[in-house]
Write an enzyme that holds these catalytic residues in place. Structure first.
Site, PDB file in Angstrom:
ATOM      1  N   ILE A  14      19.817  64.412  37.636  1.00 18.32           N
ATOM      2  CA  ILE A  14      18.995  64.661  36.447  1.00 18.32           C
ATOM      3  C   ILE A  14      17.773  65.496  36.823  1.00 18.32           C
ATOM      4  CG2 ILE A  14      17.546  63.544  34.692  1.00 18.32           C
ATOM      5  CD1 ILE A  14      19.498  61.133  34.810  1.00 18.32           C
ATOM      6  N   ASN A  82      10.696  61.267  38.042  1.00 24.78           N
ATOM      7  CA  ASN A  82      12.145  61.103  37.889  1.00 24.78           C
ATOM      8  C   ASN A  82      12.805  60.383  39.064  1.00 24.78           C
ATOM      9  OD1 ASN A  82      15.029  62.100  37.036  1.00 24.78           O
ATOM     10  ND2 ASN A  82      14.709  62.881  39.119  1.00 24.78           N
ATOM     11  N   ILE A  85      16.096  54.948  42.469  1.00 22.31           N
ATOM     12  CA  ILE A  85      17.253  54.440  43.220  1.00 22.31           C
ATOM     13  C   ILE A  85      17.755  53.165  42.553  1.00 22.31           C
ATOM     14  CG2 ILE A  85      16.565  55.362  45.474  1.00 22.31           C
ATOM     15  CD1 ILE A  85      15.529  52.467  46.126  1.00 22.31           C
ATOM     16  N   ASP A  88      21.844  47.353  43.587  1.00 20.69           N
ATOM     17  CA  ASP A  88      22.307  46.307  42.680  1.00 20.69           C
ATOM     18  C   ASP A  88      22.767  45.032  43.390  1.00 20.69           C
ATOM     19  OD1 ASP A  88      21.872  48.267  40.820  1.00 20.69           O
ATOM     20  OD2 ASP A  88      23.968  48.549  40.266  1.00 20.69           O
ATOM     21  N   GLN A 141      20.079  44.608  32.413  1.00 19.57           N
ATOM     22  CA  GLN A 141      21.467  44.797  32.852  1.00 19.57           C
ATOM     23  C   GLN A 141      21.795  43.799  33.949  1.00 19.57           C
ATOM     24  OE1 GLN A 141      24.072  46.643  31.753  1.00 19.57           O
ATOM     25  NE2 GLN A 141      25.265  45.673  33.373  1.00 19.57           N
ATOM     26  N   GLN A 144      21.063  43.921  37.871  1.00 18.36           N
ATOM     27  CA  GLN A 144      19.969  44.882  38.062  1.00 18.36           C
ATOM     28  C   GLN A 144      18.612  44.286  37.665  1.00 18.36           C
ATOM     29  OE1 GLN A 144      20.940  48.603  36.020  1.00 18.36           O
ATOM     30  NE2 GLN A 144      21.854  49.378  37.903  1.00 18.36           N
ATOM     31  N   TYR A 147      16.016  46.677  39.098  1.00 20.78           N
ATOM     32  CA  TYR A 147      15.981  47.982  38.414  1.00 20.78           C
ATOM     33  C   TYR A 147      15.481  47.823  36.966  1.00 20.78           C
ATOM     34  CZ  TYR A 147      17.867  52.572  36.903  1.00 20.78           C
ATOM     35  OH  TYR A 147      18.027  53.847  36.410  1.00 20.78           O
ATOM     36  N   GLY A 178      20.699  56.861  28.809  1.00 19.12           N
ATOM     37  CA  GLY A 178      21.833  55.964  28.984  1.00 19.12           C
ATOM     38  C   GLY A 178      22.571  56.400  30.237  1.00 19.12           C
TER      39      GLY A 178
HETATM   40  P1  NDP Z   1      20.239  60.812  41.931  1.00 14.34           P
HETATM   41  O1  NDP Z   1      20.574  59.695  42.851  1.00 14.34           O
HETATM   42  O2  NDP Z   1      21.301  61.787  41.568  1.00 14.34           O
HETATM   43  O3  NDP Z   1      18.971  61.636  42.502  1.00 14.34           O
HETATM   44  C1  NDP Z   1      17.829  60.924  42.868  1.00 14.34           C
HETATM   45  C2  NDP Z   1      16.736  61.880  43.282  1.00 14.34           C
HETATM   46  O4  NDP Z   1      15.567  61.079  43.614  1.00 14.34           O
HETATM   47  C3  NDP Z   1      17.073  62.683  44.525  1.00 14.34           C
HETATM   48  O5  NDP Z   1      16.475  63.966  44.453  1.00 14.34           O
HETATM   49  C4  NDP Z   1      16.419  61.863  45.646  1.00 14.34           C
HETATM   50  O6  NDP Z   1      16.066  62.608  46.797  1.00 14.34           O
HETATM   51  C5  NDP Z   1      15.167  61.391  44.935  1.00 14.34           C
HETATM   52  N1  NDP Z   1      14.578  60.214  45.591  1.00 14.34           N
HETATM   53  C6  NDP Z   1      15.139  58.987  45.775  1.00 14.34           C
HETATM   54  N2  NDP Z   1      14.288  58.184  46.446  1.00 14.34           N
HETATM   55  C7  NDP Z   1      13.169  58.929  46.700  1.00 14.34           C
HETATM   56  C8  NDP Z   1      11.938  58.679  47.373  1.00 14.34           C
HETATM   57  N3  NDP Z   1      11.670  57.486  47.912  1.00 14.34           N
HETATM   58  N4  NDP Z   1      11.025  59.673  47.445  1.00 14.34           N
HETATM   59  C9  NDP Z   1      11.277  60.893  46.907  1.00 14.34           C
HETATM   60  N5  NDP Z   1      12.423  61.188  46.240  1.00 14.34           N
HETATM   61  C10 NDP Z   1      13.358  60.219  46.159  1.00 14.34           C
HETATM   62  O7  NDP Z   1      19.633  60.101  40.630  1.00 14.34           O
HETATM   63  P2  NDP Z   1      19.821  60.460  39.076  1.00 14.34           P
HETATM   64  O8  NDP Z   1      19.645  61.903  38.863  1.00 14.34           O
HETATM   65  O9  NDP Z   1      21.040  59.798  38.577  1.00 14.34           O
HETATM   66  O10 NDP Z   1      18.592  59.654  38.446  1.00 14.34           O
HETATM   67  C11 NDP Z   1      17.336  60.249  38.193  1.00 14.34           C
HETATM   68  C12 NDP Z   1      16.473  59.262  37.432  1.00 14.34           C
HETATM   69  O11 NDP Z   1      17.093  58.925  36.199  1.00 14.34           O
HETATM   70  C13 NDP Z   1      16.235  57.951  38.171  1.00 14.34           C
HETATM   71  O12 NDP Z   1      14.913  57.503  37.952  1.00 14.34           O
HETATM   72  C14 NDP Z   1      17.228  57.018  37.517  1.00 14.34           C
HETATM   73  O13 NDP Z   1      16.831  55.684  37.627  1.00 14.34           O
HETATM   74  C15 NDP Z   1      17.189  57.521  36.092  1.00 14.34           C
HETATM   75  N6  NDP Z   1      18.361  57.185  35.318  1.00 14.34           N
HETATM   76  C16 NDP Z   1      19.613  57.589  35.715  1.00 14.34           C
HETATM   77  C17 NDP Z   1      20.718  57.260  34.955  1.00 14.34           C
HETATM   78  C18 NDP Z   1      22.091  57.694  35.325  1.00 14.34           C
HETATM   79  O14 NDP Z   1      23.043  57.269  34.668  1.00 14.34           O
HETATM   80  N7  NDP Z   1      22.290  58.533  36.322  1.00 14.34           N
HETATM   81  C19 NDP Z   1      20.586  56.449  33.730  1.00 14.34           C
HETATM   82  C20 NDP Z   1      19.231  56.110  33.393  1.00 14.34           C
HETATM   83  C21 NDP Z   1      18.178  56.461  34.168  1.00 14.34           C
HETATM   84  P3  NDP Z   1      17.181  62.812  47.983  1.00 14.34           P
HETATM   85  O15 NDP Z   1      18.136  63.839  47.470  1.00 14.34           O
HETATM   86  O16 NDP Z   1      16.356  63.299  49.126  1.00 14.34           O
HETATM   87  O17 NDP Z   1      17.823  61.489  48.217  1.00 14.34           O
END
Ligand code: NDP
Length: 242
Positions: A14, A82, A85, A88, A141, A144, A147, A178
């Site tokens: 995202i 954004n 992690i 779960d 959820q 979770q 989370y 979602g």
């Molecule tokens: P991804 O796992 O695809 O990507 C996560 C991103 O966050 C990566 O760029 C990762 O960096 C970065 N990241 C993780 N931990 C850290 C940290 N400690 N410091 C800096 N950067 C960090 O996640 P999504 O795109 O799926 O999710 C993005 C957001 O949307 C999250 O907050 C998630 O909770 C929320 N969300 C997602 C949903 C989904 O269905 N996918 C649904 C609802 C909410 P790196 O590449 O270096 O690991």
């Protein structure tokens, strides 16, 4: 150079779609990430943006990282929290490590980054803070508790900071996606995925670009009257009122 936007976790999923959308909107985008250099470098090359590695769960690292971004690119006017992690487990199997890792990365991070930019935004009389929460912070959820608590906390933070920033031209909003088709979902077994899709009225997972579009809207100067809101984007799966 356009206004500067920082997207945490802006190199994958995202966040990457948000980085791309804000770049297309004319912002100078800084994408943060945590550890995956390969994905970050590929994203930097593909989108033509700069990437910055620091741990959003670490206050001092955020201070240094955001200091570096502002010294290089200028003051941050749009902050998209954004990075997130999942770890779960049902509560009776959840370790303290799984609890605190999620609270630190998904909730503490929002304080850690917002704290670095809020004073500058107040001085300049403009700012946009957009926090990515989740449907599971709204409805809870199973498996979770960590989370859901973190993402519900993000909504509370959003509503409080919106009130503090309102007179200073700073809007603070949350988006509650979602289920979106990203790496985060790749660990979900096929059968579970099918049953999840069965509960989504539009009949599919969301796309990262659809969440990025919500961010574009909230970041726009013309969205100045929208603050303290939670924009639900979940294909009708959960009709929340805040
Ligand atoms: P991804 O796992 O695809 O990507 C996560 C991103 O966050 C990566 O760029 C990762 O960096 C970065 N990241 C993780 N931990 C850290 C940290 N400690 N410091 C800096 N950067 C960090 O996640 P999504 O795109 O799926 O999710 C993005 C957001 O949307 C999250 O907050 C998630 O909770 C929320 N969300 C997602 C949903 C989904 O269905 N996918 C649904 C609802 C909410 P790196 O590449 O270096 O690991």
């Amino acid at each position: 150079m356009g206004k500067v936007a920082l997207v945490t976790g802006g190199t994958r999923g995202i966040g990457k779609a948000i980085s791309a959308a804000l770049k297309a909107d004319g912002y100078t985008v800084a994408a943060n990430y945590g550890g995956n250099d390969e994905a970050a470098n590929a994203c930097a090359e593909e989108l033509g943006i700069e990437v910055f590695k620091f741990d959003v769960a670490d206050f001092a690292a955020c201070k240094d990282g955001i200091g570096e971004i502002e010294a290089k690119l200028g003051p941050i006017e749009v902050l998209v929290n954004n990075a997130g992690i999942v770890r779960d487990a049902t509560l009776h199997k959840m370790t303290p490590e799984k609890w605190s890792e999620v609270i630190r990365v998904d909730l503490d991070s929002v304080f850690n980054t917002s704290r670095q930019v809020i004073e500058g935004m107040r001085e300049r009389g403009f700012g946009r803070i957009i926090n990515i929460s989740s449907i599971n912070g709204q409805k809870g959820q199973m498996g979770q508790a960590n989370y859901s608590a973190a993402k519900a906390g993000v909504i509370g933070f959003t509503k409080a900071l919106a009130q503090e920033g309102a007179r200073k031209g700073i809007t603070v909003n949350a988006i509650a996606p979602g289920y979106i088709d990203t790496d985060m979902m790749s660990g979900v077994p096929e059968k579970v995925l099918e049953s999840i899709i069965g509960t989504i009225p539009v009949g599919r997972l969301g796309k990262a670009e659809e969440i990025a579009h919500c961010v574009s809207f909230l970041a726009d100067e013309k969205a100045g009257f929208v603050t303290g809101s939670v924009l639900t984007a979940n294909g009708g799966q959960y009709i929340a009122n805040g």
